[in-house]
Design an enzyme around this catalytic site. Structure first.
Site, PDB file in Angstrom:
ATOM      1  N   TRP A  10       0.809  -1.224   0.000  1.00  0.00           N
ATOM      2  CA  TRP A  10       0.000   0.000   0.000  1.00  0.00           C
ATOM      3  C   TRP A  10       0.837   1.268   0.000  1.00  0.00           C
ATOM      4  O   TRP A  10       0.310   2.370  -0.118  1.00  0.00           O
ATOM      5  CB  TRP A  10      -0.937   0.020   1.215  1.00  0.00           C
ATOM      6  N   LYS A  11       2.145   1.106   0.202  1.00  0.00           N
ATOM      7  CA  LYS A  11       3.046   2.263   0.257  1.00  0.00           C
ATOM      8  C   LYS A  11       2.497   3.297   1.248  1.00  0.00           C
ATOM      9  O   LYS A  11       1.886   2.905   2.242  1.00  0.00           O
ATOM     10  CB  LYS A  11       3.264   2.834  -1.157  1.00  0.00           C
ATOM     11  N   GLU A 167      11.262  -6.740  -9.345  1.00  0.00           N
ATOM     12  CA  GLU A 167      10.505  -5.525  -9.651  1.00  0.00           C
ATOM     13  C   GLU A 167      11.369  -4.594 -10.484  1.00  0.00           C
ATOM     14  O   GLU A 167      12.147  -3.802  -9.926  1.00  0.00           O
ATOM     15  CB  GLU A 167      10.106  -4.812  -8.356  1.00  0.00           C
ATOM     16  N   GLY A 173       4.864   1.720 -10.795  1.00  0.00           N
ATOM     17  CA  GLY A 173       4.061   2.928 -10.750  1.00  0.00           C
ATOM     18  C   GLY A 173       4.044   3.706 -12.051  1.00  0.00           C
ATOM     19  O   GLY A 173       3.594   4.847 -12.095  1.00  0.00           O
ATOM     20  N   SER A 212       3.515  -2.446 -11.960  1.00  0.00           N
ATOM     21  CA  SER A 212       2.289  -2.215 -12.727  1.00  0.00           C
ATOM     22  C   SER A 212       1.492  -3.493 -13.006  1.00  0.00           C
ATOM     23  O   SER A 212       0.945  -3.656 -14.105  1.00  0.00           O
ATOM     24  CB  SER A 212       2.583  -1.449 -14.015  1.00  0.00           C
ATOM     25  N   GLY A 233       1.395  -2.782  -6.209  1.00  0.00           N
ATOM     26  CA  GLY A 233       1.302  -1.485  -5.552  1.00  0.00           C
ATOM     27  C   GLY A 233      -0.057  -0.854  -5.815  1.00  0.00           C
ATOM     28  O   GLY A 233      -1.057  -1.194  -5.176  1.00  0.00           O
ATOM     29  N   GLY A 234      -0.099   0.054  -6.788  1.00  0.00           N
ATOM     30  CA  GLY A 234      -1.303   0.838  -7.064  1.00  0.00           C
ATOM     31  C   GLY A 234      -2.597   0.036  -7.120  1.00  0.00           C
ATOM     32  O   GLY A 234      -3.605   0.420  -6.502  1.00  0.00           O
TER      33      GLY A 234
HETATM   34  P1  PGA Z   1       3.028  -0.758  -8.761  1.00  0.00           P
HETATM   35  O1  PGA Z   1       4.050  -0.937  -7.523  1.00  0.00           O
HETATM   36  O2  PGA Z   1       2.198  -2.011  -8.815  1.00  0.00           O
HETATM   37  O3  PGA Z   1       2.208   0.459  -8.392  1.00  0.00           O
HETATM   38  O4  PGA Z   1       3.837  -0.580  -9.976  1.00  0.00           O
HETATM   39  C1  PGA Z   1       4.675  -2.163  -7.269  1.00  0.00           C
HETATM   40  C2  PGA Z   1       5.595  -2.050  -6.091  1.00  0.00           C
HETATM   41  O5  PGA Z   1       6.271  -1.024  -5.951  1.00  0.00           O
HETATM   42  O6  PGA Z   1       5.691  -2.967  -5.259  1.00  0.00           O
END
Ligand code: PGA
Length: 250
Positions: A10-11, A167, A173, A212, A233-234
């Site tokens: 979730w950052k 990653e 992102g 992503s 992430g997102g």
């Molecule tokens: P993202 O992030 O899915 O928004 O690209 C992935 C992550 O940083 O773990």
């Protein structure tokens, strides 16, 4: 057989109310017949409350970072024992945002990996190259270096109680996902590096793809032989989409 893992990072997003809503909606959407293990990583301050909501469910709790030290005068840091104490089973180490924005070196990431395992937490070791490194043909070298920094300190046996996440920094992102083939190539390379040291551990260690991941591309990524789930992430901030990604993992 490796059990797929889908992890939501979730950052630095959410609030108490938003997180509670996200977790509850997710719990309502997940189906017991789906085979993937699911894990969420809220910001530190929400771990305890999220953990309470996840108690007696199959969804695991993870933290986004950990202090390499066990206890003491480390203002602003959170120890592995504290993470364990609030119910974490997993912790991300070496996320590219930590490496790039907060100067975490390979050596520090390796110490964090050790600190996590010392508390019985499963570290999710994140590795990945920048766009510049990829374009310079250095992907294998960079990813291997990041992996070897941990192996040098912990030994290959430690991977029996860890997860690896590939990653590519250029895909995080940005909406630009690695193609399933691009990701598979790197995953296979990582598994081969581990296999050169221990074939049994190589066959069982889960290697997640992150960058992503969306409902629309998860299935084709997860269909690749060496991709054992995702670090999302997102798209993990939207319960419906995250649940679809979990479903795509099997
Ligand atoms: P993202 O992030 O899915 O928004 O690209 C992935 C992550 O940083 O773990």
């Amino acid at each position: 057989m490796r059990k797929p893992l889908v992890a939501g990072n979730w950052k630095m997003h959410g609030s108490r109310a938003e997180n509670a809503n996200l977790v509850q909606t997710l719990l309502d959407l997940l189906k017991p017949e789906w085979s993937a293990e699911v894990m969420v990583c809220p910001p530190f301050v929400y771990l305890w409350e999220t953990g309470r909501m996840l108690k007696d469910t199959d969804v695991a709790l993870g933290a986004q970072s950990i202090c390499a030290e066990a206890v003491g005068a480390f203002t602003g840091e959170v120890s592995g024992a504290m993470l364990r104490d609030v119910g974490c089973g997993y912790v991300l180490v070496g996320h590219s945002e930590r490496r790039q924005l907060y100067g975490e070196t390979d050596a520090l990431v390796a110490r964090k990996f050790v600190a996590a395992q010392a508390q019985g937490l499963l570290p999710v070791l994140c590795v990945g190259e920048t766009l510049e490194e990829r374009e310079a043909g250095r992907t294998t070298e960079v990813v291997a270096r990041q992996l070897e920094a941990v192996l040098a300190v912990s030994g290959v046996g430690a991977l029996a109680k860890a997860v690896i996440a590939y990653e590519p920094v250029w895909a995080i992102g940005t909406g630009r996902t690695a193609s399933p083939e691009q990701a598979q190539d790197v995953h296979a390379m990582i598994r081969a590096k581990v296999a050169a040291l221990d074939a049994t551990i190589a066959a069982s260690v889960r290697i997640l793809y992150g960058g992503s991941v969306k409902a629309s591309n998860a299935r084709e990524l997860f269909a690749m032989a060496d991709i054992d789930g995702g670090l999302v992430g997102g798209a993990s901030l939207k319960a419906e989409e995250f649940a679809q990604i979990c479903a795509a993992a099997g």
